[in-house]
Write an enzyme that holds these catalytic residues in place. Structure first.
Site, PDB file in Angstrom:
ATOM      1  N   HIS A 266     -19.156  -5.915  -6.909  1.00  0.00           N
ATOM      2  CA  HIS A 266     -19.318  -4.988  -5.778  1.00  0.00           C
ATOM      3  C   HIS A 266     -18.697  -5.574  -4.506  1.00  0.00           C
ATOM      4  CE1 HIS A 266     -23.174  -3.598  -8.016  1.00  0.00           C
ATOM      5  NE2 HIS A 266     -22.292  -2.612  -8.131  1.00  0.00           N
TER       6      HIS A 266
ATOM      7  N   LYS B  40     -35.666   6.482 -11.514  1.00  0.00           N
ATOM      8  CA  LYS B  40     -35.401   5.163 -12.080  1.00  0.00           C
ATOM      9  C   LYS B  40     -36.104   4.121 -11.215  1.00  0.00           C
ATOM     10  CE  LYS B  40     -31.018   3.515 -12.714  1.00  0.00           C
ATOM     11  NZ  LYS B  40     -29.589   3.679 -12.937  1.00  0.00           N
TER      12      LYS B  40
ATOM     13  N   ARG C 217     -14.111  -0.629 -14.190  1.00  0.00           N
ATOM     14  CA  ARG C 217     -14.010  -1.916 -14.868  1.00  0.00           C
ATOM     15  C   ARG C 217     -13.223  -1.787 -16.164  1.00  0.00           C
ATOM     16  NH1 ARG C 217     -20.327  -2.709 -14.270  1.00  0.00           N
ATOM     17  NH2 ARG C 217     -20.002  -0.607 -14.982  1.00  0.00           N
TER      18      ARG C 217
ATOM     19  N   SER D 180     -24.615  -4.813 -12.799  1.00  0.00           N
ATOM     20  CA  SER D 180     -25.963  -5.136 -12.329  1.00  0.00           C
ATOM     21  C   SER D 180     -26.910  -5.243 -13.518  1.00  0.00           C
ATOM     22  CB  SER D 180     -26.472  -4.054 -11.369  1.00  0.00           C
ATOM     23  OG  SER D 180     -25.672  -4.001 -10.227  1.00  0.00           O
TER      24      SER D 180
HETATM   25  O1  PNS Z   1     -24.182   2.359  -9.327  1.00  0.00           O
HETATM   26  P1  PNS Z   1     -24.316   3.646 -10.084  1.00  0.00           P
HETATM   27  O2  PNS Z   1     -25.726   3.765 -10.662  1.00  0.00           O
HETATM   28  O3  PNS Z   1     -23.257   3.826 -11.133  1.00  0.00           O
HETATM   29  O4  PNS Z   1     -24.137   4.838  -9.010  1.00  0.00           O
HETATM   30  C1  PNS Z   1     -24.233   6.187  -9.377  1.00  0.00           C
HETATM   31  C2  PNS Z   1     -24.367   7.077  -8.130  1.00  0.00           C
HETATM   32  C3  PNS Z   1     -25.559   6.637  -7.321  1.00  0.00           C
HETATM   33  C4  PNS Z   1     -23.121   6.939  -7.283  1.00  0.00           C
HETATM   34  C5  PNS Z   1     -24.524   8.558  -8.581  1.00  0.00           C
HETATM   35  O5  PNS Z   1     -25.571   8.638  -9.483  1.00  0.00           O
HETATM   36  C6  PNS Z   1     -24.765   9.504  -7.409  1.00  0.00           C
HETATM   37  O6  PNS Z   1     -23.859   9.827  -6.674  1.00  0.00           O
HETATM   38  N1  PNS Z   1     -26.033   9.947  -7.247  1.00  0.00           N
HETATM   39  C7  PNS Z   1     -26.405  10.846  -6.194  1.00  0.00           C
HETATM   40  C8  PNS Z   1     -26.721  12.243  -6.778  1.00  0.00           C
HETATM   41  C9  PNS Z   1     -25.448  13.042  -6.978  1.00  0.00           C
HETATM   42  O7  PNS Z   1     -24.722  13.333  -6.046  1.00  0.00           O
HETATM   43  N2  PNS Z   1     -25.179  13.415  -8.242  1.00  0.00           N
HETATM   44  C10 PNS Z   1     -24.035  14.243  -8.565  1.00  0.00           C
HETATM   45  C11 PNS Z   1     -22.823  13.461  -8.985  1.00  0.00           C
HETATM   46  S1  PNS Z   1     -22.700  13.469 -10.726  1.00  0.00           S
END
Ligand code: PNS
Length: 164
Positions: A18, A42, A91, A129
């Site tokens: 990150h 979660k 990645r 993570s």
């Molecule tokens: O680090 P991560 O868990 O891969 O991040 C995922 C994240 C937080 C970027 C994604 O789940 C997100 O944008 N969540 C907010 C809700 C949202 O907008 N969902 C619609 C997009 S599919």
């Protein structure tokens, strides 16, 4: 006009992957909001406050970076802060399916918001993570995978508690 981008994620906890991405993204965009998503479904390992604190600590020397929390849809948060670029790291191929779906969904919801992918650093492509949490939970050494402050916090979280 300065260009603002969002780097959203769970950051549970922030890893060296990150941090590498944050440094590179802020060299492309003038300002980067590292946005920690609140996910009520979660539980996570670190609390939101801890994630923010750790992110702030490891980005304090990077000009142009701000760390914030957001709840709800990413595109709504983007509109709220006036950002139209979302940065995500890639990645490996295994990331692609989820990232592709998310980028398209976000574009459907907000056509003005573009997702930009940065390929992770060669030294960090295997770090996540969840793998870091797993290794740390069994007492494994996560040196080089996370900033030292995160390593110390993981050790404190998972070290066996002496009872009595
Ligand atoms: O680090 P991560 O868990 O891969 O991040 C995922 C994240 C937080 C970027 C994604 O789940 C997100 O944008 N969540 C907010 C809700 C949202 O907008 N969902 C619609 C997009 S599919």
């Amino acid at each position: 006009m300065s260009k603002l981008a969002i780097y959203p994620g769970s950051f549970d906890p922030v890893t060296n992957g990150h941090v590498n991405l944050i440094r590179r993204a802020v060299s492309i965009f003038d300002q980067l909001v590292v946005a920690v998503a609140i996910n009520s479904k979660k539980a996570g390992c670190f609390s939101m406050e801890e994630r923010i604190e750790l992110l702030k600590a490891v980005t304090s020397d990077i000009p142009g970076v701000r760390v914030e929390l957001f709840q709800g849809l990413l595109v709504d948060y983007a509109a709220q802060i006036g950002a139209n670029v979302v940065v995500r790291g890639l990645r490996a191929m295994s990331d692609f399916e989820f990232e592709f779906q998310m980028a398209h969904m976000n574009r459907k919801l907000a056509p003005g918001v573009e997702t930009v992918f940065l390929v992770t650093g060669a030294d960090e492509f295997y770090i996540s993570s969840s793998v870091v949490r797993e290794v740390a939970s069994f007492g494994g050494d996560v040196t080089g995978l996370v900033p030292d402050i995160v390593k110390d916090r993981l050790r404190a979280k998972f070290e066996p508690k002496v009872s009595g």
